[in-house]
Design a protein around this motif. Structure first.
Motif, PDB file in Angstrom:
ATOM      1  N   PRO A  72       0.786  -1.233   0.000  1.00 15.65           N
ATOM      2  CA  PRO A  72       0.000   0.000   0.000  1.00 15.65           C
ATOM      3  C   PRO A  72       0.818   1.283   0.000  1.00 15.65           C
ATOM      4  CG  PRO A  72       0.029  -0.967   2.190  1.00 15.65           C
ATOM      5  CD  PRO A  72       0.711  -1.949   1.279  1.00 15.65           C
ATOM      6  N   LEU A  73       2.086   1.214   0.393  1.00 15.88           N
ATOM      7  CA  LEU A  73       2.906   2.426   0.474  1.00 15.88           C
ATOM      8  C   LEU A  73       4.230   2.189  -0.245  1.00 15.88           C
ATOM      9  CD1 LEU A  73       2.751   5.252   1.749  1.00 15.88           C
ATOM     10  CD2 LEU A  73       4.047   4.359   3.696  1.00 15.88           C
ATOM     11  N   PRO A  74       4.200   2.228  -1.589  1.00  7.52           N
ATOM     12  CA  PRO A  74       5.422   1.942  -2.350  1.00  7.52           C
ATOM     13  C   PRO A  74       6.538   2.928  -2.017  1.00  7.52           C
ATOM     14  CG  PRO A  74       3.492   1.943  -3.773  1.00  7.52           C
ATOM     15  CD  PRO A  74       3.058   2.502  -2.455  1.00  7.52           C
ATOM     16  N   ALA A  75       7.751   2.427  -1.974  1.00  8.68           N
ATOM     17  CA  ALA A  75       8.909   3.283  -1.723  1.00  8.68           C
ATOM     18  C   ALA A  75       9.176   4.141  -2.952  1.00  8.68           C
ATOM     19  CB  ALA A  75      10.135   2.429  -1.399  1.00  8.68           C
ATOM     20  N   PRO A  76       9.529   5.418  -2.762  1.00 10.80           N
ATOM     21  CA  PRO A  76       9.782   6.289  -3.915  1.00 10.80           C
ATOM     22  C   PRO A  76      11.064   5.890  -4.638  1.00 10.80           C
ATOM     23  CG  PRO A  76      10.367   7.409  -1.880  1.00 10.80           C
ATOM     24  CD  PRO A  76       9.711   6.120  -1.479  1.00 10.80           C
ATOM     25  N   VAL A  77      11.096   6.182  -5.930  1.00 11.18           N
ATOM     26  CA  VAL A  77      12.315   5.985  -6.721  1.00 11.18           C
ATOM     27  C   VAL A  77      13.195   7.209  -6.521  1.00 11.18           C
ATOM     28  CG1 VAL A  77      13.266   5.664  -9.024  1.00 11.18           C
ATOM     29  CG2 VAL A  77      11.111   4.550  -8.392  1.00 11.18           C
ATOM     30  N   ILE A  78      14.421   7.004  -6.099  1.00 12.27           N
ATOM     31  CA  ILE A  78      15.342   8.110  -5.800  1.00 12.27           C
ATOM     32  C   ILE A  78      16.193   8.401  -7.028  1.00 12.27           C
ATOM     33  CG2 ILE A  78      17.169   8.935  -4.277  1.00 12.27           C
ATOM     34  CD1 ILE A  78      14.480   8.493  -2.894  1.00 12.27           C
ATOM     35  N   GLN A  79      16.061   9.618  -7.541  1.00 16.65           N
ATOM     36  CA  GLN A  79      16.845  10.057  -8.697  1.00 16.65           C
ATOM     37  C   GLN A  79      17.607  11.320  -8.331  1.00 16.65           C
ATOM     38  OE1 GLN A  79      13.706  10.331 -11.670  1.00 16.65           O
ATOM     39  NE2 GLN A  79      14.285   8.342 -12.512  1.00 16.65           N
ATOM     40  N   ILE A  80      18.871  11.372  -8.723  1.00 13.49           N
ATOM     41  CA  ILE A  80      19.758  12.476  -8.348  1.00 13.49           C
ATOM     42  C   ILE A  80      20.571  12.893  -9.568  1.00 13.49           C
ATOM     43  CG2 ILE A  80      21.595  13.231  -6.786  1.00 13.49           C
ATOM     44  CD1 ILE A  80      20.509  10.279  -5.437  1.00 13.49           C
ATOM     45  N   ASP A  81      20.678  14.192  -9.792  1.00 13.87           N
ATOM     46  CA  ASP A  81      21.608  14.724 -10.792  1.00 13.87           C
ATOM     47  C   ASP A  81      22.919  15.040 -10.094  1.00 13.87           C
ATOM     48  OD1 ASP A  81      19.756  14.526 -12.799  1.00 13.87           O
ATOM     49  OD2 ASP A  81      19.116  16.617 -12.689  1.00 13.87           O
ATOM     50  N   LEU A  82      23.999  14.457 -10.597  1.00 12.78           N
ATOM     51  CA  LEU A  82      25.310  14.607  -9.952  1.00 12.78           C
ATOM     52  C   LEU A  82      26.304  15.223 -10.926  1.00 12.78           C
ATOM     53  CD1 LEU A  82      27.111  14.055  -7.477  1.00 12.78           C
ATOM     54  CD2 LEU A  82      27.624  11.816  -8.477  1.00 12.78           C
ATOM     55  N   PRO A  83      26.568  16.535 -10.825  1.00  9.62           N
ATOM     56  CA  PRO A  83      27.597  17.145 -11.678  1.00  9.62           C
ATOM     57  C   PRO A  83      28.980  16.671 -11.265  1.00  9.62           C
ATOM     58  CG  PRO A  83      26.098  18.798 -10.718  1.00  9.62           C
ATOM     59  CD  PRO A  83      25.890  17.521  -9.974  1.00  9.62           C
ATOM     60  N   MET A  84      29.810  16.381 -12.232  1.00  9.54           N
ATOM     61  CA  MET A  84      31.175  15.954 -11.912  1.00  9.54           C
ATOM     62  C   MET A  84      31.945  17.053 -11.202  1.00  9.54           C
ATOM     63  SD  MET A  84      31.694  12.827 -12.600  1.00  9.54           S
ATOM     64  CE  MET A  84      33.458  12.921 -12.317  1.00  9.54           C
ATOM     65  N   ALA A  85      31.589  18.323 -11.506  1.00 12.40           N
ATOM     66  CA  ALA A  85      32.267  19.424 -10.813  1.00 12.40           C
ATOM     67  C   ALA A  85      32.008  19.367  -9.313  1.00 12.40           C
ATOM     68  CB  ALA A  85      31.784  20.764 -11.383  1.00 12.40           C
ATOM     69  N   VAL A 133      20.005   6.538   0.702  1.00 12.09           N
ATOM     70  CA  VAL A 133      20.366   7.551  -0.280  1.00 12.09           C
ATOM     71  C   VAL A 133      19.270   8.598  -0.309  1.00 12.09           C
ATOM     72  CG1 VAL A 133      20.937   8.021  -2.684  1.00 12.09           C
ATOM     73  CG2 VAL A 133      21.644   5.861  -1.632  1.00 12.09           C
ATOM     74  N   GLY A 134      19.651   9.870  -0.089  1.00 12.74           N
ATOM     75  CA  GLY A 134      18.689  10.954  -0.066  1.00 12.74           C
ATOM     76  C   GLY A 134      18.473  11.563  -1.430  1.00 12.74           C
ATOM     77  N   THR A 135      17.836  12.720  -1.428  1.00 15.44           N
ATOM     78  CA  THR A 135      17.577  13.460  -2.665  1.00 15.44           C
ATOM     79  C   THR A 135      18.264  14.809  -2.576  1.00 15.44           C
ATOM     80  OG1 THR A 135      15.523  14.348  -1.734  1.00 15.44           O
ATOM     81  CG2 THR A 135      15.361  12.304  -3.012  1.00 15.44           C
ATOM     82  N   GLY A 136      18.294  15.509  -3.724  1.00 17.07           N
ATOM     83  CA  GLY A 136      18.860  16.849  -3.756  1.00 17.07           C
ATOM     84  C   GLY A 136      20.318  16.860  -3.352  1.00 17.07           C
ATOM     85  N   PHE A 137      20.697  17.917  -2.615  1.00 12.87           N
ATOM     86  CA  PHE A 137      22.091  18.055  -2.221  1.00 12.87           C
ATOM     87  C   PHE A 137      22.528  16.920  -1.305  1.00 12.87           C
ATOM     88  CE2 PHE A 137      25.446  19.659   0.571  1.00 12.87           C
ATOM     89  CZ  PHE A 137      26.381  20.070  -0.383  1.00 12.87           C
TER      90      PHE A 137
END
Length: 886
Positions: free
Chosen positions: A471-484, A528-532
């Motif tokens: 009933p409570l699916p876990a969210p898919v975690i997507q992150i943009d990671l700049p090499m800089a 693993v978190g999101t964003g920064f």
């Protein structure tokens, strides 16, 4: 987490030595606490490694080999000995004398086909003496046993240093080892090493063989092989047999069920028993062992129910499995026979008839698996891995052996699981994993793997399909990671291709868009978190797999932020230094306590002077005696003084720390920083020249410590001590400390009844002194620039003055009048005598001060001093009603 290397190799090839693997795992955040070598020699640790040398028994490659027992003959001179005829790969068979009881059934039966496989030790081999005291080694030498020459032996587990088992020789399964020729070095048969990992909570994904193998694959560049999740399901569909009702999705986001019929409970295969033993778990039977095995393999705990019992409880109708919170006052009898009163937050697995188990922690007694003897099995019902003794006595239940198993695999809120384990004082291997977090995606994988292994080892028929409530699916975690960003945070430049390799080796999905990586976290990761925050998590993964030891020493490239002084922290440190110079030692006590403990600061039946505020309660206390945040330092300090009193009679302690005072207008409490001081015992310590001052410290010693510290800190304020009455302090021996008219705290002698309640006795001749002060008020008027006065060049004039004042007049008030009236010529005034009695009138006292007169530019004459002296006496008479003592 114990990791047998032989088991680990099922999922990843080791391209480096065990010793180098240990070093890499430790550097990657998985500290290796110890390693157990079984029969194989220890390799050379990498340069700089701290791995200690091992003193384990090594099976010589040409001395201890795989033997095939072709025949067992009677010993002509002893009924308790037999002659084993062993093929060890040589030109002729070897005869050895043994008393192994597990060979007696083969005595005199003729050739054995297939032969019995066992470890065989040649003459000169080093083994453990199975009949000696303790672990003693011996070298095999030829000697006669009841008249028969013997120069070799077939070995037990104890003689090989594998375990303490010495009831018979070690017999290997023909199906597993029959392909090996006799004479194969036994190192290549059962030689192994077991790594014991000490995992931190952030490495919870590594509480499984596959989890560790994934890390090894990423660290070494090898390929990860995952176990098959295919299931041979030939029975009727499970959909009509059972249903699920999840009532608290936030606490139980996913719940799966599988069903297998016509199982036969028996011992599990030898290979499975051996792996479980090496991993630190006791083999029980095939069903229990499979659930434990899959938990260790994939990290997903499982739980098995006797389906036929559930069917009975539901009146013959398909049962409904319900996950819910307990009803008020609900109880559960668990597998260990204990009757548990459930807390309101304990999640239950139940059916329509009542509770079945405590979710993720321990199973209930009624619905568990029964062996052919009718005895309830222990570790299946105990949420995987309890390893407890079978239940006997009044809690034991006898039923027909289990034939149909309903297998549960579920995901739970790890914080609630941890809280429930603490409140119920339970622990298990399953709870260890679930209290650190197991991703909901693992439930179905664990269920499929377990039900198929159950089919293979029990001969059962698996029902088609699974019941999967999510009933409570876990969210898919997507992150943009700049090499800089990777380069900036790490301070070094790692090639993008290597970054991508590391992430993909850890099963992250990576899409390269120029120099930005679009990363999707794998569904077995909860950390693993999101964003920064997610970027930082990924960069940490990159750094630890790349190897912190490969980072060069560099100067930070970013501009340093502007440095700003932390005034409150600096003043706090200055106070610490000042108290240390006075001779006090700093302690740090727990900030957690109980209301009952702090209530001891107020004697029974007396009103309390402490804040009448509700306590800040912890939602998930680590222990029953650490349930709330403290409101005072003194309670914890008195506990320490009482404990230390068993070893030393002189204590001078201080603590600086926060107290927590609840607020009505804010959910967060006030957190003022307090200074606590406790002193007791003699003033001095013994010295070699003469005995130190053994008189006991009193109120004035404590007052002197506070005055000295404030003077050392150059506190420029009006500091006064006013008589105080306080519930925690001895009447008449306490004072409020005021700074510029504001009360900063209290100093004094601890009340005798309080000290008795804290275990410090009732010896009134041995005071215990205490203070609790508001640190911010003490240091508010601290002067950071010190005034330097030149060394006096003019002589001083010393005169005494004795003033008779009212008995209630404080010395501080008299001192203030003297200093004010003395003006610039009066350099100092020091109280040196207090007297009451004849000829001083009743209700009066005499205070005698030594006055020092001096000026910087000339020598004072008698007339100048006399005028000021008379002025002081007159001011004291006018303002205090004082008279000069004759």
């Amino acid at each position: 987490m114990k990791v047998p290397i032989s088991w680990l190799k099922d999922y990843v090839d080791l391209t480096i030595s065990i010793e180098e693997l240990i070093e890499r795992l430790t550097l990657a955040g998985m500290e290796v606490a110890s390693i157990q070598y079984i029969g194989i020699p220890q390799g050379q640790p990498p340069e700089g490694s701290r791995q200690p040398p091992s003193n384990h028994l090594v099976w010589g490659r040409d001395k201890i080999v795989l033997g095939a027992i072709r025949e067992v003959k009677p010993h002509p001179n002893a009924d308790r000995l037999v002659l084993a005829i062993v093929d060890y790969g040589g030109a002729e068979l070897e005869q050895c004398v043994t008393g192994a009881p597990n060979l007696f059934d083969y005595k005199g039966t003729g050739p054995i086909d297939p032969p019995l496989l066992a470890p065989f030790a040649h003459e000169g081999a080093e083994v453990i003496d199975g009949h000696g005291d303790g672990v003693q080694r011996m070298i095999l030498q030829e000697r006669k046993l009841r008249g028969i020459p013997n120069r070799s032996m077939v070995c037990s587990e104890m003689e090989l240093g594998i375990s303490d088992s010495h009831e018979g020789i070690l017999l290997l399964d023909w199906d597993e080892f029959g392909h090996l020729p006799p004479g194969t070095p036994f190192q290549d048969v059962l030689g192994d090493a077991v790594i014991d990992l000490e995992l931190l909570p952030n490495m919870a994904r590594c509480y499984s063989m596959v989890g560790v193998a994934r890390e090894v694959a990423a660290l070494t560049g090898a390929t990860l092989r995952l176990p098959s999740l295919d299931v041979v399901a030939e029975g009727p569909s499970i959909t009509e047999a059972v249903s699920i009702d999840i009532r608290e999705p936030e606490l139980n986001p996913r719940f799966t069920l599988s069903l297998i019929r016509d199982v036969e409970i028996k011992p599990s295969p030898n290979w499975m028993q051996r792996r479980l033993t090496l991993a630190g778990m006791r083999p029980i039977n095939n069903l229990v062992d499979v659930t434990n095995y899959v938990m260790l393999e994939l990290g997903q705990p499982l739980h098995a129910f006797d389906y036929d019992i559930l069917l009975e409880r539901s009146g013959g109708k398909p049962p409904t499995i319900i996950t819910r919170l307990p009803a008020p006052g609900e109880h559960l009898i668990t597998l260990d026979g204990q009757d548990h009163t459930l807390d309101e937050f304990n999640m239950l697995v139940a059916d329509t008839a009542g509770a079945l188990s405590m979710g993720a922690i321990m199973g209930g007694l009624e619905s568990e698996i029964y062996d052919p003897s009718g005895e309830v099995l222990d570790a299946v019902g105990v949420e995987i891995g309890e390893g407890q003794a079978p239940v006997h006595g009044k809690a034991s239940v006898r039923r027909p052996a289990t034939q149909t198993v309903l297998l549960e695999a579920a995901a739970w809120n790890f914080i609630n699981i941890r809280r429930s384990m603490q409140s119920q004082k339970m622990s298990s291997e399953a709870g260890l994993r679930l209290s650190r977090g197991v991703h909901p995606a693992m439930t179905l994988r664990g269920s499929r793997r377990c039900i198929e292994l159950m089919r293979q080892v029990s001969g059962g028929v698996v029902a088609q399909g699974h019941i999967d409530a999510y009933p409570l699916p876990a969210p898919v975690i997507q992150i943009d990671l700049p090499m800089a960003q990777v380069d900036r945070l790490l301070g070094i430049s790692i090639p993008q291709a290597e970054v991508v390799r590391i992430l993909r080796a850890l099963e992250f999905e990576v899409v390269e868009v120029g120099d930005v990586l679009q990363v999707t976290a794998p569904d077995h990761r909860l950390d693993v978190g999101t964003g920064f925050t997610g970027q930082a998590d990924l960069i940490e993964e990159i750094a630890r797999v790349y190897g912190y030891d490969r980072f060069p020493d560099t100067v930070i490239a970013d501009m340093l932020p502007k440095q700003r002084a932390n005034l409150s922290l600096e003043r706090e440190e200055l106070m610490r230094d000042a108290l240390a110079r006075v001779g006090l030692r700093e302690i740090v006590t727990y900030r957690f306590t109980t209301p009952e403990r702090e209530a001891l600061l107020t004697p029974a039946s007396q009103p309390s002077n402490w804040p009448n505020l509700p306590y800040v309660a912890l939602a998930n206390p680590i222990a029953a005696d650490k349930a709330v945040m403290r409101q005072t330092l003194l309670a914890g300090m008195l506990d320490i003084v009482a404990a230390n009193a068993r070893h030393t009679d002189r204590q001078m302690l201080f603590e600086i720390g926060s107290v927590y005072l609840a607020r009505q207008d804010d959910p967060l409490p006030d957190e003022p920083t307090h200074l606590g001081i406790v002193m007791t015992g003699p003033r001095g310590v013994e010295q070699w020249q003469k005995d130190g001052d053994t008189t006991l410290m009193d109120f004035f010693d404590l007052k002197g410590v506070v005055e000295t510290a404030l003077r050392d800190l150059r506190v420029n304020a009006d500091v006064r001590y006013l008589p105080a009455e306080h519930s925690s302090f001895h009447p008449g021996r306490a004072a409020w400390l005021q700074i510029n008219g504001k009360t900063a705290g209290i100093v004094g002698e601890i009340h005798p009844l309080v000290r008795q309640d804290f275990g410090l006795g009732l010896d009134l001749k041995r005071p215990v002194l205490g203070a609790e002060l508001d640190l911010a008020m003490l240091v508010e008027h601290l002067v950071s620039v010190r005034d330097i006065a030149p060394v006096p060049t003019q002589p001083a004039v010393y005169q005494d003055i004795a003033l008779v004042v009212d008995a209630k007049t404080t010395a501080a008030d008299v001192y203030a009048v003297i200093i004010d009236a003395g003006g610039d010529l009066l350099e100092s005034a020091r109280l040196f005598d207090v007297y009451q009695g004849d000829p001083i009138p009743a209700g009066k006292k005499s205070l005698a001060y030594k006055l020092t007169y001096r000026t910087t530019d000339r020598t004072l004459n008698d007339d100048e001093v006399a005028k000021v002296h008379a002025k002081i006496a007159k001011a004291a008479e006018k303002r205090l009603g004082a008279t000069l003592r004759a």
